[in-house]
Design a protein around this motif. Sequence first.
Motif, PDB file in Angstrom:
ATOM      1  N   GLU A 101      10.739  67.420  -7.694  1.00 47.29           N
ATOM      2  CA  GLU A 101      11.989  66.452  -7.655  1.00 47.29           C
ATOM      3  C   GLU A 101      12.958  66.965  -6.770  1.00 47.29           C
ATOM      4  N   VAL A 102      13.292  65.871  -5.999  1.00 49.54           N
ATOM      5  CA  VAL A 102      14.657  66.238  -5.078  1.00 49.54           C
ATOM      6  C   VAL A 102      15.726  66.235  -5.830  1.00 49.54           C
ATOM      7  N   THR A 103      16.350  67.312  -5.566  1.00 50.19           N
ATOM      8  CA  THR A 103      17.521  67.707  -6.457  1.00 50.19           C
ATOM      9  C   THR A 103      18.959  67.569  -5.622  1.00 50.19           C
ATOM     10  N   ASP A 104      18.719  67.844  -4.065  1.00 43.78           N
ATOM     11  CA  ASP A 104      19.801  67.823  -3.273  1.00 43.78           C
ATOM     12  C   ASP A 104      19.451  67.412  -2.076  1.00 43.78           C
ATOM     13  N   LEU A 105      20.191  66.912  -1.014  1.00 46.14           N
ATOM     14  CA  LEU A 105      20.139  66.438   0.327  1.00 46.14           C
ATOM     15  C   LEU A 105      21.097  66.843   1.110  1.00 46.14           C
ATOM     16  N   ALA A 106      20.912  67.160   2.338  1.00 42.13           N
ATOM     17  CA  ALA A 106      21.684  67.595   3.662  1.00 42.13           C
ATOM     18  C   ALA A 106      21.164  67.140   4.949  1.00 42.13           C
ATOM     19  N   GLY A 107      21.691  66.741   5.612  1.00 45.83           N
ATOM     20  CA  GLY A 107      21.497  66.236   6.836  1.00 45.83           C
ATOM     21  C   GLY A 107      22.301  67.164   8.026  1.00 45.83           C
ATOM     22  N   ASP A 108      21.668  67.227   9.224  1.00 49.25           N
ATOM     23  CA  ASP A 108      22.303  68.011  10.321  1.00 49.25           C
ATOM     24  C   ASP A 108      21.543  67.543  11.646  1.00 49.25           C
ATOM     25  N   ALA A 109      22.224  66.773  12.618  1.00 50.70           N
ATOM     26  CA  ALA A 109      21.515  66.574  14.045  1.00 50.70           C
ATOM     27  C   ALA A 109      20.054  66.001  13.618  1.00 50.70           C
ATOM     28  N   ASP A 110      18.999  66.509  14.127  1.00 52.32           N
ATOM     29  CA  ASP A 110      17.766  66.057  13.914  1.00 52.32           C
ATOM     30  C   ASP A 110      16.933  66.663  12.907  1.00 52.32           C
ATOM     31  N   ARG A 111      17.666  67.005  11.784  1.00 58.20           N
ATOM     32  CA  ARG A 111      16.981  67.763  10.574  1.00 58.20           C
ATOM     33  C   ARG A 111      17.514  67.350   9.244  1.00 58.20           C
ATOM     34  N   VAL A 112      16.742  67.101   8.426  1.00 61.13           N
ATOM     35  CA  VAL A 112      17.153  66.647   7.072  1.00 61.13           C
ATOM     36  C   VAL A 112      16.539  67.933   6.214  1.00 61.13           C
ATOM     37  N   TYR A 113      17.245  68.292   5.040  1.00 60.33           N
ATOM     38  CA  TYR A 113      16.877  69.344   4.149  1.00 60.33           C
ATOM     39  C   TYR A 113      16.972  68.797   2.795  1.00 60.33           C
ATOM     40  N   ALA A 114      16.059  69.238   2.001  1.00 56.78           N
ATOM     41  CA  ALA A 114      15.927  68.741   0.522  1.00 56.78           C
ATOM     42  C   ALA A 114      15.908  70.075  -0.228  1.00 56.78           C
ATOM     43  N   ALA A 115      16.610  70.000  -1.403  1.00 55.42           N
ATOM     44  CA  ALA A 115      16.410  71.223  -2.338  1.00 55.42           C
ATOM     45  C   ALA A 115      15.341  70.489  -3.363  1.00 55.42           C
ATOM     46  N   VAL A 116      14.263  70.981  -3.776  1.00 55.57           N
ATOM     47  CA  VAL A 116      13.219  70.473  -4.481  1.00 55.57           C
ATOM     48  C   VAL A 116      12.960  71.191  -5.732  1.00 55.57           C
ATOM     49  N   SER A 117      13.195  70.799  -6.923  1.00 49.34           N
ATOM     50  CA  SER A 117      12.555  71.647  -8.235  1.00 49.34           C
ATOM     51  C   SER A 117      11.301  71.402  -8.546  1.00 49.34           C
ATOM     52  N   THR A 118      10.528  72.432  -8.912  1.00 50.68           N
ATOM     53  CA  THR A 118       9.198  72.356  -9.203  1.00 50.68           C
ATOM     54  C   THR A 118       9.015  73.092 -10.639  1.00 50.68           C
ATOM     55  N   ALA A 119       7.562  72.999 -11.149  1.00 48.33           N
ATOM     56  CA  ALA A 119       7.367  73.637 -12.318  1.00 48.33           C
ATOM     57  C   ALA A 119       7.583  75.093 -12.241  1.00 48.33           C
ATOM     58  N   ASP A 120       7.345  75.652 -11.159  1.00 47.27           N
ATOM     59  CA  ASP A 120       7.428  77.360 -10.574  1.00 47.27           C
ATOM     60  C   ASP A 120       8.780  77.715 -10.248  1.00 47.27           C
ATOM     61  N   GLY A 121       9.776  76.780 -10.169  1.00 46.62           N
ATOM     62  CA  GLY A 121      11.043  77.012  -9.604  1.00 46.62           C
ATOM     63  C   GLY A 121      11.357  76.140  -8.615  1.00 46.62           C
ATOM     64  N   GLY A 122      11.763  76.266  -7.753  1.00 49.15           N
ATOM     65  CA  GLY A 122      12.210  75.394  -6.527  1.00 49.15           C
ATOM     66  C   GLY A 122      11.501  75.868  -5.119  1.00 49.15           C
ATOM     67  N   ARG A 123      12.176  74.948  -4.187  1.00 44.89           N
ATOM     68  CA  ARG A 123      12.051  75.296  -2.721  1.00 44.89           C
ATOM     69  C   ARG A 123      12.913  74.500  -2.118  1.00 44.89           C
ATOM     70  N   VAL A 124      13.328  75.132  -0.704  1.00 43.14           N
ATOM     71  CA  VAL A 124      13.987  74.334   0.464  1.00 43.14           C
ATOM     72  C   VAL A 124      13.067  73.760   1.635  1.00 43.14           C
ATOM     73  N   VAL A 125      12.866  72.350   1.656  1.00 45.61           N
ATOM     74  CA  VAL A 125      12.157  71.814   2.613  1.00 45.61           C
ATOM     75  C   VAL A 125      12.810  71.386   3.774  1.00 45.61           C
ATOM     76  N   GLU A 126      12.454  71.662   4.957  1.00 47.04           N
ATOM     77  CA  GLU A 126      12.940  71.191   6.029  1.00 47.04           C
ATOM     78  C   GLU A 126      11.964  69.921   6.566  1.00 47.04           C
ATOM     79  N   VAL A 127      12.744  68.883   7.025  1.00 51.54           N
ATOM     80  CA  VAL A 127      11.970  67.667   7.560  1.00 51.54           C
ATOM     81  C   VAL A 127      12.751  67.429   9.034  1.00 51.54           C
ATOM     82  N   ALA A 128      11.553  67.377   9.838  1.00 51.75           N
ATOM     83  CA  ALA A 128      12.142  67.026  11.443  1.00 51.75           C
ATOM     84  C   ALA A 128      11.002  66.166  12.011  1.00 51.75           C
ATOM     85  N   ALA A 129      11.125  65.731  13.224  1.00 50.39           N
ATOM     86  CA  ALA A 129      10.319  64.766  13.706  1.00 50.39           C
ATOM     87  C   ALA A 129       8.788  64.868  13.683  1.00 50.39           C
ATOM     88  N   GLY A 130       8.446  66.267  13.648  1.00 49.75           N
ATOM     89  CA  GLY A 130       7.178  66.743  13.670  1.00 49.75           C
ATOM     90  C   GLY A 130       6.368  66.765  12.402  1.00 49.75           C
TER      91      GLY A 130
END
Length: 329
Positions: free
Chosen positions: A112-141
Amino acid sequence: MNELDRDTELVRARLQRAVADVEPAPDALPTLLSAARRRRAPYRRPTFLIVAAAAVVAVFAGVAVSVQTPTPQPVSVRPGDYLAAVNGGVIASFDVTSGRERTELARIDGGEVTDLAGDADRVYAAVSTADGGRVVEVAAGGQRQLAETADGRALTANGGRLAYADGDRVVVWAGGARRDLPTPGLRVLDLALSGDGRLALLAERGGPAELLLTGPEPTTVEGAERVPTGSCAPLAITGAGRDIAVLEPADCTALDRARVATYAADTGRKIAAGTPFATPQLTAGPVGLSTDVQGRALVAMPGRGQWLVDGAQILPIPLPRDCRVPATF
């Protein structure tokens, strides 16, 4: 009297009327006669102009071909749009005025996405999972996992840098390198990065929330300077170019009015107090503050309201559908 003589007499009469007591320049009459003859002569387009026009057409044709060539589109939010996480793992952009969804940018699976941030050509999402969490980077590729977290929160990005709180430390990414800044005795509520790499922390240490500022590219938060923000504890912070924007209660005794103040990131000096505007009752719950490249601020309270702050103009704007975390520029 021939045509040239008539022109001569006409010009002489006009000169005499226009400058009755001024002696004309010696070449005034020949100059005017020459201009009159040019006006009567048939126009012939010089050859060099034809060649130049052909060259310009060729250049514009080349530009048109290059413009029509498809190019990869970045995932950054275009001016007038903001980001929101909807329907679980869908990250989409929305028109800031109408609230209409424009583009689906990514689908985050496995949490589940718990937070978002954007910067130039990148979007970042904090994701909560059953095992903890992760930070995901989303780009054009596409998207990639940047890091695993224990309880990643207070995500912020600016100037090619990313920061988030994780347990008892703040993690800062810059140029692909990671820095872990321990935060003993602090409960970090929100983070902000200025354009020159200074880190701002909204944190509690046994009392009301405080605004703390570090130097550029910090390796520690020890010695971070406390910024005087008045008697009302700040609610949220974000980077605003080289400065820090702060969402504050406009009245400490009636928590239904707020304002977005601006502080200099290098000195902590208050630059602008902000225009007060009405809100639902402000609490310590999730409230988001973000700014865009035009200097506007978005104040987002999921399920309760959103406001676009553009200088002294405050505009309530539609909430995105099914959004449980603050929307962000």
